[in-house]
Design a protein around this motif. Sequence first.
Motif, PDB file in Angstrom:
ATOM      1  N   UNK A 245     -32.787 -31.354  22.908  1.00 24.30           N
ATOM      2  CA  UNK A 245     -33.269 -31.715  21.119  1.00 24.30           C
ATOM      3  C   UNK A 245     -32.878 -30.337  20.425  1.00 24.30           C
ATOM      4  N   UNK A 246     -33.151 -29.191  21.096  1.00 23.46           N
ATOM      5  CA  UNK A 246     -32.695 -28.546  19.812  1.00 23.46           C
ATOM      6  C   UNK A 246     -31.428 -28.025  19.395  1.00 23.46           C
ATOM      7  N   UNK A 247     -30.519 -28.639  20.502  1.00 24.42           N
ATOM      8  CA  UNK A 247     -28.702 -28.462  19.726  1.00 24.42           C
ATOM      9  C   UNK A 247     -28.583 -30.198  19.222  1.00 24.42           C
ATOM     10  N   UNK A 248     -29.693 -31.007  20.073  1.00 29.58           N
ATOM     11  CA  UNK A 248     -28.457 -31.891  19.856  1.00 29.58           C
ATOM     12  C   UNK A 248     -29.228 -32.109  18.412  1.00 29.58           C
ATOM     13  N   UNK A 249     -30.818 -32.521  17.921  1.00 28.23           N
ATOM     14  CA  UNK A 249     -31.621 -32.567  16.389  1.00 28.23           C
ATOM     15  C   UNK A 249     -30.041 -31.597  15.194  1.00 28.23           C
ATOM     16  N   UNK A 250     -30.018 -30.289  15.714  1.00 27.39           N
ATOM     17  CA  UNK A 250     -29.116 -29.406  15.197  1.00 27.39           C
ATOM     18  C   UNK A 250     -27.630 -30.142  14.724  1.00 27.39           C
ATOM     19  N   UNK A 251     -27.148 -30.794  15.914  1.00 23.18           N
ATOM     20  CA  UNK A 251     -25.538 -31.631  15.489  1.00 23.18           C
ATOM     21  C   UNK A 251     -25.956 -32.977  14.501  1.00 23.18           C
ATOM     22  N   UNK A 252     -26.825 -33.162  14.567  1.00 20.45           N
ATOM     23  CA  UNK A 252     -27.921 -34.418  13.767  1.00 20.45           C
ATOM     24  C   UNK A 252     -28.228 -33.983  12.592  1.00 20.45           C
ATOM     25  N   UNK A 253     -28.049 -33.246  11.716  1.00 21.58           N
ATOM     26  CA  UNK A 253     -28.793 -32.586  11.098  1.00 21.58           C
ATOM     27  C   UNK A 253     -28.211 -33.042   9.353  1.00 21.58           C
ATOM     28  N   UNK A 258     -36.466 -36.570  13.857  1.00 25.41           N
ATOM     29  CA  UNK A 258     -36.715 -36.724  14.987  1.00 25.41           C
ATOM     30  C   UNK A 258     -38.397 -36.237  14.793  1.00 25.41           C
ATOM     31  N   UNK A 259     -38.903 -37.009  15.241  1.00 27.46           N
ATOM     32  CA  UNK A 259     -40.571 -36.487  15.542  1.00 27.46           C
ATOM     33  C   UNK A 259     -40.858 -36.980  17.397  1.00 27.46           C
ATOM     34  N   UNK A 260     -41.510 -36.044  17.167  1.00 26.79           N
ATOM     35  CA  UNK A 260     -42.201 -35.883  18.904  1.00 26.79           C
ATOM     36  C   UNK A 260     -43.245 -35.877  19.363  1.00 26.79           C
ATOM     37  N   UNK A 261     -44.022 -36.862  19.718  1.00 25.63           N
ATOM     38  CA  UNK A 261     -45.830 -36.815  19.917  1.00 25.63           C
ATOM     39  C   UNK A 261     -45.527 -37.180  21.585  1.00 25.63           C
ATOM     40  N   UNK A 262     -46.523 -35.364  21.681  1.00 27.96           N
ATOM     41  CA  UNK A 262     -46.469 -35.527  23.673  1.00 27.96           C
ATOM     42  C   UNK A 262     -47.531 -33.987  23.379  1.00 27.96           C
ATOM     43  N   UNK A 357     -26.583 -33.668  28.242  1.00 27.00           N
ATOM     44  CA  UNK A 357     -25.031 -33.010  27.171  1.00 27.00           C
ATOM     45  C   UNK A 357     -25.088 -33.751  26.024  1.00 27.00           C
ATOM     46  N   UNK A 358     -24.948 -32.872  25.251  1.00 28.23           N
ATOM     47  CA  UNK A 358     -25.413 -33.000  23.981  1.00 28.23           C
ATOM     48  C   UNK A 358     -24.427 -33.922  23.279  1.00 28.23           C
ATOM     49  N   UNK A 359     -23.116 -34.341  23.518  1.00 29.28           N
ATOM     50  CA  UNK A 359     -21.545 -34.735  22.697  1.00 29.28           C
ATOM     51  C   UNK A 359     -22.050 -36.954  23.326  1.00 29.28           C
ATOM     52  N   UNK A 360     -22.792 -36.883  24.816  1.00 32.33           N
ATOM     53  CA  UNK A 360     -22.739 -37.581  25.761  1.00 32.33           C
ATOM     54  C   UNK A 360     -23.479 -38.424  24.368  1.00 32.33           C
ATOM     55  N   UNK A 361     -24.933 -37.724  24.439  1.00 33.99           N
ATOM     56  CA  UNK A 361     -25.818 -38.590  23.747  1.00 33.99           C
ATOM     57  C   UNK A 361     -25.426 -38.783  22.034  1.00 33.99           C
TER      58      UNK A 361
END
Length: 403
Positions: A245-253, A258-262, A357-361
């Motif tokens: 999540x950190x690198x994925x969210x950074x790339x998609x800023x 994102x909301x994470x409930x848990x 895999x961030x790129x695939x994500x």
Amino acid sequence: MTAVRILLLGFYYPPDISAGAFRCEALVHALSSRLSPGSELEVITTAPNRFGGKGQWRANDEGRPDGNVTITRVEVSGGGRGMASQARAFASYAARVRELTRDRHFDLVIATSSRLMTAVLGRWVAKRCGARLYQDIRDNFVDNLPAVLPFGAGHLLAPVFGGLERWALAKADRINLVSRGFEPYFQARYPGQGFSWHTNGIDTPFVAALESGVFTQEAPRRGDQPLQVLYAGNLGAGQGMEHILPPLAQRLAGRVAFRVIGAGAGREPLCRALAEQGVDNVQVLSPVSRDGLLDAYRQADVLFLHLNRLPSLESVLPSKLFEYAATGRPVWAGVSGFAARFVEQEIDNAACFSPCDVDEGIAALERLEVSSRPRPTFVARWRRDRIMNEMADEIVALVTDEA
């Protein structure tokens, strides 16, 4: 049908919030409607403790089944996060079960178990009172141990728990596995056993919400607003959210919020990774009630799921997938193995990528159509009440010698 006495052991039960709790409740309701006059179903579970917050999820008697069911909730020490705390909680639960079942007779013991030990407890109680045994196995605990416990401890303990698994399952009268992905492991070790495949399915409140049109009420979103992506569920080693999540969210800023409930052992590592990497488009929230969860799903544009990159997770089928698919929202899933095949075959408007895999994500996100698309065929096939009705029929046939 003669009167029978059935004992059901399940560590979690509503108002606790977990897939195991909801599954146990659904099975109780299905069994209750099938028992003959004079029959009894006793459930021994725990007082709410899943996140260590006993004040938030207090036990209550709302929605109790018919009078042929008794629910006993045991206060446990420990609970909450961490293997050691959970072990203490289970030890106190097991001790109370032993006390409550001493010198009692049951015709059948049912154990619904994810971390194996409830299955071991069920075998012990069934052996002591001469009852038949139905094991409902929700996870492949022994196979997961090497990945879950650090510093080689899992490899050292796997043979010990493997012995406990054999003792718990080899003499069971029936074993249910919630994922077809478990089939190679269990059938190779227990070739003479009879297996069933009653999976988790879609919980009744989500089916009701779908039928009442809750999920068709999409939250309005302006074109310049970021995409609202939601993950709701456990945060643990199996999800590995801190790795993706950190690198994925950074790339998609700027594009995605994102909301994470848990909650769970992985929440702190996730929050720490987000802070260290300066990610500001991820909001981490505490667990909510089912009504709150329904509203969170309604407000989301896309539902996100991720399993860690571990060989042992190739065989699991996350219960969250059923819940997600029922909403009609696009499903963005970092899964592999059996779960990926299930998504590709069963859920339309869903896209999978290799775990971590961030790129695939990002490529998978681009393949989704960002709109609500009802999945009535999926819901009809995988609704939990239908699955639990079939499971209850099987259990009743077993205890009345009709199987």
